[in-house]
Design a protein around this motif. Structure first.
Motif, mmCIF file in Angstrom:
data_model
loop_
_atom_site.group_PDB
_atom_site.id
_atom_site.type_symbol
_atom_site.label_atom_id
_atom_site.label_comp_id
_atom_site.label_asym_id
_atom_site.label_seq_id
_atom_site.Cartn_x
_atom_site.Cartn_y
_atom_site.Cartn_z
ATOM 1 N N ASN A 186 36.204 40.727 55.618
ATOM 2 C CA ASN A 186 35.046 40.572 54.762
ATOM 3 C C ASN A 186 34.628 41.662 53.551
ATOM 4 O O ASN A 186 33.776 41.410 52.923
ATOM 5 N N LEU A 187 35.855 42.499 53.482
ATOM 6 C CA LEU A 187 35.771 43.102 52.215
ATOM 7 C C LEU A 187 36.717 42.287 50.941
ATOM 8 O O LEU A 187 36.061 42.093 50.053
ATOM 9 N N VAL A 188 37.874 42.047 51.518
ATOM 10 C CA VAL A 188 38.848 41.422 50.291
ATOM 11 C C VAL A 188 38.555 39.935 50.223
ATOM 12 O O VAL A 188 38.868 39.526 49.209
ATOM 13 N N THR A 189 37.919 39.191 51.087
ATOM 14 C CA THR A 189 37.848 37.937 51.003
ATOM 15 C C THR A 189 36.496 37.494 50.295
ATOM 16 O O THR A 189 35.902 36.536 49.738
ATOM 17 N N CYS A 190 35.547 38.585 50.014
ATOM 18 C CA CYS A 190 33.886 38.578 49.636
ATOM 19 C C CYS A 190 33.391 37.224 50.141
ATOM 20 O O CYS A 190 33.084 36.298 49.276
ATOM 21 N N PRO A 191 33.379 37.062 51.474
ATOM 22 C CA PRO A 191 32.897 35.753 52.139
ATOM 23 C C PRO A 191 31.412 35.436 51.489
ATOM 24 O O PRO A 191 30.920 34.228 51.570
ATOM 25 N N LEU A 192 30.458 36.405 51.474
ATOM 26 C CA LEU A 192 29.365 36.117 51.049
ATOM 27 C C LEU A 192 28.996 35.651 49.791
ATOM 28 O O LEU A 192 28.219 35.003 49.243
ATOM 29 N N GLN A 193 30.050 35.556 48.976
ATOM 30 C CA GLN A 193 30.041 35.126 47.461
ATOM 31 C C GLN A 193 31.545 35.333 47.190
ATOM 32 O O GLN A 193 31.961 36.260 46.466
ATOM 33 N N PRO A 194 32.321 34.075 46.974
ATOM 34 C CA PRO A 194 33.654 34.131 46.873
ATOM 35 C C PRO A 194 33.937 34.509 45.147
ATOM 36 O O PRO A 194 35.163 34.790 44.876
ATOM 37 N N SER A 195 33.138 34.209 44.641
ATOM 38 C CA SER A 195 33.407 34.334 42.864
ATOM 39 C C SER A 195 32.386 34.941 42.361
ATOM 40 O O SER A 195 31.109 34.794 42.579
ATOM 41 N N LEU A 196 32.398 35.927 41.204
ATOM 42 C CA LEU A 196 31.601 36.596 40.520
ATOM 43 C C LEU A 196 30.835 35.511 39.466
ATOM 44 O O LEU A 196 29.517 35.733 39.218
ATOM 45 N N GLY A 197 31.629 34.785 38.959
ATOM 46 C CA GLY A 197 30.872 33.735 38.002
ATOM 47 C C GLY A 197 30.888 34.278 36.628
ATOM 48 O O GLY A 197 30.003 33.822 35.922
ATOM 49 N N CYS A 198 31.769 35.177 36.287
ATOM 50 C CA CYS A 198 31.684 35.662 34.962
ATOM 51 C C CYS A 198 31.961 34.687 34.060
ATOM 52 O O CYS A 198 32.839 33.456 34.358
ATOM 53 N N VAL A 199 31.350 34.665 32.827
ATOM 54 C CA VAL A 199 31.738 33.666 31.732
ATOM 55 C C VAL A 199 31.982 34.491 30.234
ATOM 56 O O VAL A 199 31.912 35.616 30.121
ATOM 57 N N TYR A 200 32.533 33.600 29.641
ATOM 58 C CA TYR A 200 33.187 34.127 28.232
ATOM 59 C C TYR A 200 32.510 33.113 27.208
ATOM 60 O O TYR A 200 32.918 31.952 27.198
ATOM 61 N N LYS A 201 31.817 33.575 26.258
ATOM 62 C CA LYS A 201 31.213 32.668 25.298
ATOM 63 C C LYS A 201 31.338 33.242 23.889
ATOM 64 O O LYS A 201 31.062 34.476 23.555
ATOM 65 N N LEU A 202 31.297 32.404 22.829
ATOM 66 C CA LEU A 202 31.443 32.464 21.558
ATOM 67 C C LEU A 202 30.033 33.122 21.162
ATOM 68 O O LEU A 202 29.171 32.406 21.348
ATOM 69 N N VAL A 203 29.998 34.246 20.434
ATOM 70 C CA VAL A 203 28.520 34.415 19.808
ATOM 71 C C VAL A 203 28.381 34.422 18.346
ATOM 72 O O VAL A 203 27.396 34.454 17.890
ATOM 73 N N GLU A 204 29.554 34.371 17.749
ATOM 74 C CA GLU A 204 29.690 34.420 16.177
ATOM 75 C C GLU A 204 31.075 33.934 15.858
ATOM 76 O O GLU A 204 31.835 34.255 16.243
ATOM 77 N N VAL A 205 30.858 33.381 14.733
ATOM 78 C CA VAL A 205 32.078 32.548 13.804
ATOM 79 C C VAL A 205 31.737 32.817 12.493
ATOM 80 O O VAL A 205 30.787 32.222 12.005
ATOM 81 N N ASN A 206 32.858 33.310 11.605
ATOM 82 C CA ASN A 206 32.503 33.601 10.211
ATOM 83 C C ASN A 206 31.143 34.239 9.905
ATOM 84 O O ASN A 206 30.688 33.848 8.873
ATOM 85 N N GLY A 207 30.785 35.096 10.421
ATOM 86 C CA GLY A 207 29.357 35.783 10.250
ATOM 87 C C GLY A 207 28.491 35.143 10.652
ATOM 88 O O GLY A 207 27.198 35.573 10.346
ATOM 89 N N SER A 208 28.593 34.010 11.199
ATOM 90 C CA SER A 208 27.114 33.156 11.611
ATOM 91 C C SER A 208 27.172 33.033 13.265
ATOM 92 O O SER A 208 28.087 32.768 13.884
ATOM 93 N N PRO A 209 25.792 33.360 13.545
ATOM 94 C CA PRO A 209 25.474 33.607 15.159
ATOM 95 C C PRO A 209 25.880 32.127 15.657
ATOM 96 O O PRO A 209 25.647 31.013 15.192
ATOM 97 N N CYS A 210 26.368 31.996 16.879
ATOM 98 C CA CYS A 210 26.513 31.022 17.609
ATOM 99 C C CYS A 210 25.666 30.716 18.880
ATOM 100 O O CYS A 210 25.240 31.934 19.312
ATOM 101 N N LEU A 211 25.144 29.847 19.095
ATOM 102 C CA LEU A 211 24.234 29.538 20.313
ATOM 103 C C LEU A 211 24.566 28.322 20.933
ATOM 104 O O LEU A 211 24.600 27.135 20.522
ATOM 105 N N LYS A 212 24.613 28.542 22.316
ATOM 106 C CA LYS A 212 25.027 27.149 23.213
ATOM 107 C C LYS A 212 23.379 26.965 23.830
ATOM 108 O O LYS A 212 22.759 27.765 24.543
ATOM 109 N N LEU A 213 23.039 25.907 23.461
ATOM 110 C CA LEU A 213 21.794 25.259 24.260
ATOM 111 C C LEU A 213 22.111 24.208 25.179
ATOM 112 O O LEU A 213 23.197 23.519 25.080
#
Length: 509
Positions: free
Chosen positions: A352-379
């Motif tokens: 119950n520690l190593v397999t994290c059965p209550l939540q098997p994944s944290l769900g981190c995401v990785y998103k662009l927030v700026e390109v060429n000095g212009s802010p990016c937005l995911k709608l």
């Protein structure tokens, strides 16, 4: 480690290269949207491994040859030549800045390194909160983990989360984590009679002639059984032989596993007999362990017997012999131990520690927030999945008691907020209204650890990371720290960042 990526990262990289956008300056952020396990806190972990991977981020000749075989045959040779020259020399972590192509390629690797590490560290912290500060916690999930890599990660990050030791010998070697372990039922079951005990003698701790420990234990067994009012013939002789054999091998580290046969009738009398025999020779047993049954109830019964033996035989330390338990321990198990007032001192937790059965994944995401000095937005139609644009600074705001009460996101070019300053903010999930807060202290959370291809700050040791994590957890407000129905921890944005968000939303409609 460069090929540790999803295939679409390489496809997009080729698209950026073909469009001559691959060197465009970009920024991305790694984050999670919901606190794990329904809680209001998480321990971030895996950052040191990410830095090491960034330092070694290269496509070898073999890597490039393999990519030629999986990307479409129309992919230009010049792209593969470009990949062979890539490194991560322009990418700081955890907010990632650098050439667009490189920033994009790092996504999967960073998510892989941070997701499970943070999840298991947080899971370990929850077990630590439930166990309290005095109970020793042993991570023993090696045989239940998702492969050797998962097992090593679990040992490392559960230590950061508050566990005291691990059963995993390789993790102890690699990470300098304390290693603990004694015997299993198989060792006890392998003995069937007292004649199998060889050798039989042990040297007294204070010196002198060797003593027949088996004979001494047998004599003590008669006295213990008389005290406990249990017939000595009902004890299991093979179990006694196993205990004596182990005690002769490790006289200063004897621990009895009590439940191979019957705890009350056999395991406990046999243990007490061997422990008292060792005591007569100057040694102290280090504990008992249970691996089945009603652990809380049995712990109280065992403590009663240990106290009775200690008082009757005038061995004061006997009553405080540590009681360890294992057997599919969960959060619910720890809550039951606390509710029933158990006498448990050491808890081994695996599945119950190593397999994290209550939540098997944290769900981190990785998103662009700026390109060429212009802010990016995911709608998106799902408001929770909308991103916050622009390169940002994050500040942790704390109250007079030292408890963090809010994390504040601000654009990188904004002035830093000050302690005692009234701040107008908008809390995520309640962006339609403003709030005013006055922090007693303000802590910037972003630090640059990787720049110009090098780790530019000394990385703390695992022990230092563990200490920092435990101090940080201790500062949490109890309302945020509780595991059931916690008060949500607010994350807010400044008015200026909110205006940028609103402007980009309106422009996209």
């Amino acid at each position: 480690m460069a090929p540790l990526a999803d295939l679409y990262q390489l496809s997009m990289a080729y698209g950026h290269w073909r469009a001559r956008r691959h060197r465009a300056p970009a920024a991305a952020e790694l984050f999670f949207r919901r606190g794990p396990f329904g809680g209001s806190f998480a321990l971030g972990a895996g950052l040191a491994e990410a830095l090491r991977c960034l330092r070694a981020f290269r496509f070898s000749n073999a890597d490039v040859a393999y990519l030629r075989s999986v990307l479409p045959s129309t992919t230009e040779d010049a792209f593969f030549e470009y990949l062979s020259t890539l490194d991560a020399s322009e990418v700081p972590f955890l907010q990632v800045k650098g050439p667009l192509l490189v920033v994009q390629l790092l996504e999967t690797m960073l998510l892989c390194l941070v997701n499970y590490a943070s999840l298991v560290a947080t899971n370990a912290a929850r077990f630590r909160f439930l166990a309290g500060p005095d109970v020793k916690l042993i991570e023993m999930g090696l045989r239940r983990a998702q492969g050797p890599d998962g097992a090593l990660s679990a040992s490392k990050y559960s230590y950061i989360g508050g566990f005291d030791s691990t059963s995993n010998v390789l993790a102890g070697k690699l990470y300098d984590i304390p290693v603990r372990g004694t015997i299993a039922h198989s060792f006890i079951m392998s003995f069937t009679s007292l004649e199998e005990v060889q050798p039989r003698e042990v040297l007294p701790q204070g010196g002198g002639e060797p003593v027949d420990l088996l004979a001494l234990a047998v004599s003590w067994l008669q006295r213990v059984c008389e005290l406990l009012q249990t017939p000595p013939e009902r004890t299991n002789q093979g179990e006694l032989a196993a205990f004596v054999s182990y005690a002769i091998t490790f006289p200063g580290n004897f621990q009895g596993l009590l439940d191979t046969y019957c705890v009350r009738r056999s395991g406990l009398p046999n243990f007490c007999a061997v422990a008292l025999a060792l005591q007569q020779l100057g040694y102290r047993a280090i504990g008992v362990r249970l691996d089945s049954g009603d652990l809380a109830k049995q712990s109280k019964e065992i403590r009663g017997v240990l106290r009775a033996c200690g008082a009757h035989f005038q061995v004061p330390w006997f009553e405080s012999i540590p009681i360890a338990v294992s057997n599919d321990i969960s959060e619910q198990s720890l809550e039951e131990f606390s509710r029933e007032g158990s006498e448990i001192d050491v808890i081994g937790i695996g599945t119950n520690l190593v397999t994290c059965p209550l939540q098997p994944s944290l769900g981190c995401v990785y998103k662009l927030v700026e390109v060429n000095g212009s802010p990016c937005l995911k709608l998106t139609e799902d408001e929770e999945k909308m991103t916050i644009p622009g390169t940002k600074m994050i500040y942790r705001l704390s109250d007079a008691a030292g408890h963090p009460f809010m994390d504040l996101m601000a654009l990188e070019e904004e002035p830093s907020p000050s302690a005692g300053q009234e701040l107008v903010v908008r809390v995520l999930g309640q962006l339609g209204e403003t709030s005013k807060v006055v922090p007693t202290t303000v802590e910037p959370l972003h630090r640059t650890y990787f720049s110009d291809g090098q780790v530019c700050e000394p990385l703390p040791s695992l022990t230092e990371v563990r200490t920092h994590a435990q101090v940080s957890l201790s500062l949490l407000n109890p309302a945020h720290r509780r595991l059931h129905d916690p008060q949500p921890y607010p994350v807010a944005v400044t008015e200026r960042l909110h205006q940028l968000l609103t402007t980009l939303q309106q422009a996209s409609q």
